[in-house]
Design a protein around this motif. Structure first.
Motif, short mmCIF file in Angstrom:
data_model
loop_
_atom_site.label_atom_id
_atom_site.label_comp_id
_atom_site.label_asym_id
_atom_site.label_seq_id
_atom_site.Cartn_x
_atom_site.Cartn_y
_atom_site.Cartn_z
N ASP A 179 0.85 -1.20 0.00
CA ASP A 179 0.00 0.00 0.00
C ASP A 179 0.88 1.25 0.00
N ILE A 180 0.60 2.16 -0.92
CA ILE A 180 1.37 3.40 -1.00
C ILE A 180 1.11 4.25 0.25
N GLN A 181 2.19 4.71 0.87
CA GLN A 181 2.11 5.54 2.06
C GLN A 181 2.48 6.99 1.79
N ARG A 182 3.42 7.19 0.87
CA ARG A 182 3.88 8.55 0.60
C ARG A 182 4.43 8.66 -0.82
N THR A 183 4.20 9.80 -1.44
CA THR A 183 4.79 10.09 -2.75
C THR A 183 5.43 11.47 -2.70
N HIS A 184 6.42 11.68 -3.54
CA HIS A 184 7.02 13.02 -3.61
C HIS A 184 7.82 13.14 -4.90
N TRP A 185 7.68 14.28 -5.56
CA TRP A 185 8.50 14.57 -6.75
C TRP A 185 9.04 15.98 -6.65
N ILE A 229 1.05 6.98 -12.49
CA ILE A 229 1.65 5.92 -11.69
C ILE A 229 0.99 5.81 -10.31
N CYS A 230 0.77 6.94 -9.66
CA CYS A 230 0.34 6.94 -8.26
C CYS A 230 -1.14 7.18 -8.06
N GLY A 231 -1.83 7.59 -9.10
CA GLY A 231 -3.24 7.90 -8.97
C GLY A 231 -3.47 9.36 -8.57
N LEU A 232 -4.72 9.81 -8.72
CA LEU A 232 -5.06 11.18 -8.37
C LEU A 232 -5.20 11.34 -6.86
N PRO A 233 -4.67 12.41 -6.31
CA PRO A 233 -4.94 12.69 -4.90
C PRO A 233 -6.39 13.11 -4.71
N SER A 234 -6.84 13.07 -3.47
CA SER A 234 -8.21 13.50 -3.18
C SER A 234 -8.26 14.94 -2.69
N GLU A 235 -7.09 15.47 -2.32
CA GLU A 235 -7.03 16.85 -1.80
C GLU A 235 -5.67 17.44 -2.09
N ARG A 295 13.91 14.27 -8.64
CA ARG A 295 13.89 13.17 -7.67
C ARG A 295 12.44 12.77 -7.40
N PHE A 296 12.12 11.54 -7.69
CA PHE A 296 10.76 11.02 -7.59
C PHE A 296 10.77 9.83 -6.62
N GLU A 297 10.00 9.93 -5.53
CA GLU A 297 9.95 8.90 -4.51
C GLU A 297 8.53 8.34 -4.39
N ILE A 298 8.44 7.02 -4.33
CA ILE A 298 7.17 6.34 -4.07
C ILE A 298 7.44 5.34 -2.95
N VAL A 299 6.79 5.52 -1.81
CA VAL A 299 7.04 4.69 -0.65
C VAL A 299 5.79 3.90 -0.29
N GLY A 300 5.94 2.57 -0.22
CA GLY A 300 4.87 1.71 0.23
C GLY A 300 5.25 1.02 1.52
N ARG A 349 -3.11 14.72 -0.41
CA ARG A 349 -3.65 13.66 0.42
C ARG A 349 -4.43 12.72 -0.50
N TYR A 350 -4.20 11.41 -0.33
CA TYR A 350 -4.88 10.42 -1.16
C TYR A 350 -6.03 9.77 -0.39
N GLN A 351 -6.89 9.13 -1.15
CA GLN A 351 -8.08 8.54 -0.57
C GLN A 351 -7.75 7.51 0.51
N ASN A 352 -6.62 6.79 0.36
CA ASN A 352 -6.26 5.75 1.33
C ASN A 352 -5.50 6.30 2.54
N GLY A 353 -5.37 7.64 2.61
CA GLY A 353 -4.66 8.26 3.72
C GLY A 353 -3.20 8.56 3.44
N ALA A 354 -2.70 8.11 2.30
CA ALA A 354 -1.32 8.43 1.93
C ALA A 354 -1.18 9.93 1.68
N THR A 355 0.05 10.42 1.83
CA THR A 355 0.31 11.83 1.57
C THR A 355 1.36 11.95 0.47
N GLY A 356 1.48 13.14 -0.07
CA GLY A 356 2.44 13.34 -1.15
C GLY A 356 2.79 14.80 -1.32
#
Length: 383
Positions: free
Chosen positions: A144-150, A193-199, A244-249, A223-230
Motif C-alpha cells: 500500500d502506498i504511504q507517501r509520494t514526492h516529486w 503511476i500513483c493515482g489522483l490525490p483526493s485533496e 527526484r521522484f519517490e514512491i514509498v509503500g 492527500r490520497y483517498q487511502n490516507g497516503a500523503t504526497g
C-alpha cells in the motif's frame, strides 16, 4: 487514405512542430505520410518537403487532403483548431496541454466522434524508466502506498525563452506557466503511476524568477483517498535543478534520482513489523537494487507511431485525449488553492476554476515579442 498510410497535416511551425515533421519525413513514424503544413506566414519548408502549405488551418482541413492532423500551435488556439478538426471527423494529435484548463478540455472532448482517434502528446509515458516504475507499482510489490514526492526543479528556463514568444507565460495565451507547460509532463506521469490525490494544498509563486505574470515556482501537498500523503515541488528558476521522484509503500520503495532508478524491498511489511517487533529501535531489514534501463526511446516518435497504428490497426492509444484532464485538474487545483488560500478537493469543480481563470485572462495580454535572437537546441529542452 490507403490501407497502410495516414496522410497527415501539421498546424504550427514552431520548435516542437518541426520535431514532429522531422520524425515523419525521416521515416521514424511507420505509415505516416506528411502532405500539408500550415502556418500564418509563408514558409520555404513546404517546397523543401514537397508538401502543400496553407496559411489557414480551416483551408487545410477543408481541402480534404489529410486524414489526421497534428496541432502544435500556442495553447490559446488548441480548442478552436481541435474542435474544427474533430467536427470534420479528422483524427487529432494535440500537443500538450489539452487546453487552457481542464474545463476547456472537457468541452473539447464532446466533439470527438466514434471511430475518431483523439490523442495527446504526453510523450513521457513512453519513457522506459517511468514505464518500469508503473509496472512495479501496479504489481503491488511495494504494498500500500504511504507517501509520494516529486522534486522537479530542473526545468530551468532563462528570460529569453519567454521574451521571444508573445503567448508563453501569460494567462491569456497559456492559462498558466510551469504547471501547464513544462511540469504538465511530470504531473501526468505522477498521477498515471500513483493515482489522483483526493485533496491538494499548494503555494504557487508568480513571476518570482522571471518577468512573467504566471507561476514559475510551486510547492504542493497531496492527500490520497487511502490516507497516503504526497508532495510536488517544481521550478523554472532554480539552478542547479533536481529531478527526484519517490514512491514509498509499506513493503518497499522506488527512488528515481538523477536518471537512476532504485528499488528497495523490505524483508517484512513496515506495518506488520511495527506491530510485531519487540526491538524498541528496530527497523525492517531491506535490500536495495539498481534497475538499469539501457533502452533509449524517441518519445515523440513513439507516441506518433502509436497514434498512426491506432488509426490503421485499432491499437490502444498511449495517451487518449481524455487522459489529459487528470493532469490539468491537478495543475488547476494547485493554482486554485493558491488563489483561495485553501485546500482543494478532487474531483475538481472545473467551472469554479474556469471562473477564476477567466478573471485572470481579462487582465492579461499577449506580450510584444523581443527582437533578440535565441539559440535553439531542442534536445536541451527535455528533462
Amino acid at each position: 487514405m490507403t490501407q497502410n498510410t495516414v496522410n497527415i497535416g501539421v498546424v504550427g511551425l514552431g520548435n516542437i512542430a518541426k520535431q514532429h515533421i522531422n520524425n515523419i519525413v525521416n521515416n521514424r513514424v511507420e505509415g505516416a505520410n506528411l502532405v500539408a503544413i500550415c502556418s500564418r506566414s509563408p514558409s520555404s519548408l513546404s517546397a523543401e518537403l514537397g508538401v502543400s502549405h496553407y496559411t489557414d488551418y480551416k483551408s487545410m482541413i477543408d481541402a480534404s487532403c489529410i486524414d489526421a492532423i497534428i496541432i502544435a500551435t500556442p495553447t490559446l488556439t488548441h480548442f478552436e483548431v481541435a474542435k474544427y478538426a474533430l467536427q470534420k471527423r479528422l483524427h487529432v494529435m494535440l500537443e500538450k496541454p489539452m487546453g487552457l484548463s481542464s474545463y476547456e478540455g472537457e468541452q473539447l472532448l464532446a466533439y470527438q466522434n466514434v471511430g475518431t482517434q483523439f490523442a495527446l502528446m504526453l510523450n513521457q509515458r513512453t519513457d522506459p524508466t517511468f514505464l518500469r516504475m508503473k509496472q512495479i507499482v501496479d504489481s503491488g510489490l511495494l504494498g500500500d502506498i504511504q507517501r509520494t514526492h516529486w522534486t522537479m526543479t530542473n526545468w530551468f528556463r532563462p528570460e529569453i525563452y519567454f521574451q521571444v514568444s508573445d503567448w508563453r507565460a501569460t494567462w491569456k495565451g497559456e492559462g498558466g506557466g510551469l504547471l501547464v507547460n513544462q511540469a504538465i509532463h511530470n504531473i501526468d506521469v505522477f498521477q498515471w503511476i500513483c493515482g489522483l490525490p483526493s485533496e491538494i494544498c499548494a503555494f504557487c509563486e508568480f513571476g518570482k524568477h522571471h518577468d512573467i505574470e504566471v507561476e514559475d515556482q510551486v510547492s504542493a501537498f497531496f492527500r490520497y483517498q487511502n490516507g497516503a500523503t504526497g508532495g510536488f515541488i517544481g521550478s523554472t528558476g532554480e539552478a542547479p535543478g533536481f529531478n527526484r521522484f519517490e514512491i514509498v509503500g509499506d513493503k518497499g520503495a522506488l527512488l528515481f534520482d538523477d536518471g537512476q532508478l532504485s528499488v528497495i524491498i523490505n524483508s517484512q511489511s513496515s506495518v506488520e513489523f511495527n506491530q510485531q517487533t519487540n526491538d524498541m529501535f528496530g527497523i525492517p531489514l531491506s535490500e536495495t537494487s539498481v534497475i538499469r534501463i539501457e533502452e533509449s526511446v524517441n518519445q515523440h516518435a513513439a507516441v506518433m507511431n502509436n497514434f498512426v497504428q491506432a488509426i490503421l490497426q485499432g491499437e490502444s492509444l498511449i495517451a487518449p485525449a481524455a487522459d489529459g484532464l487528470a493532469s490539468l485538474d491537478m495543475a488547476n487545483a494547485m493554482l486554485l488553492s493558491t488563489w483561495t488560500n485553501q485546500s482543494v478537493t478532487l474531483p475538481l469543480n472545473r467551472q469554479v476554476y474556469q471562473n477564476r481563470l477567466n478573471e485572470k485572462i481579462k487582465g492579461s495580454a499577449l506580450r510584444a515579442k523581443s527582437t533578440r535572437q535565441a539559440k535553439i537546441d531542442m534536445s536541451a529542452s527535455y528533462r
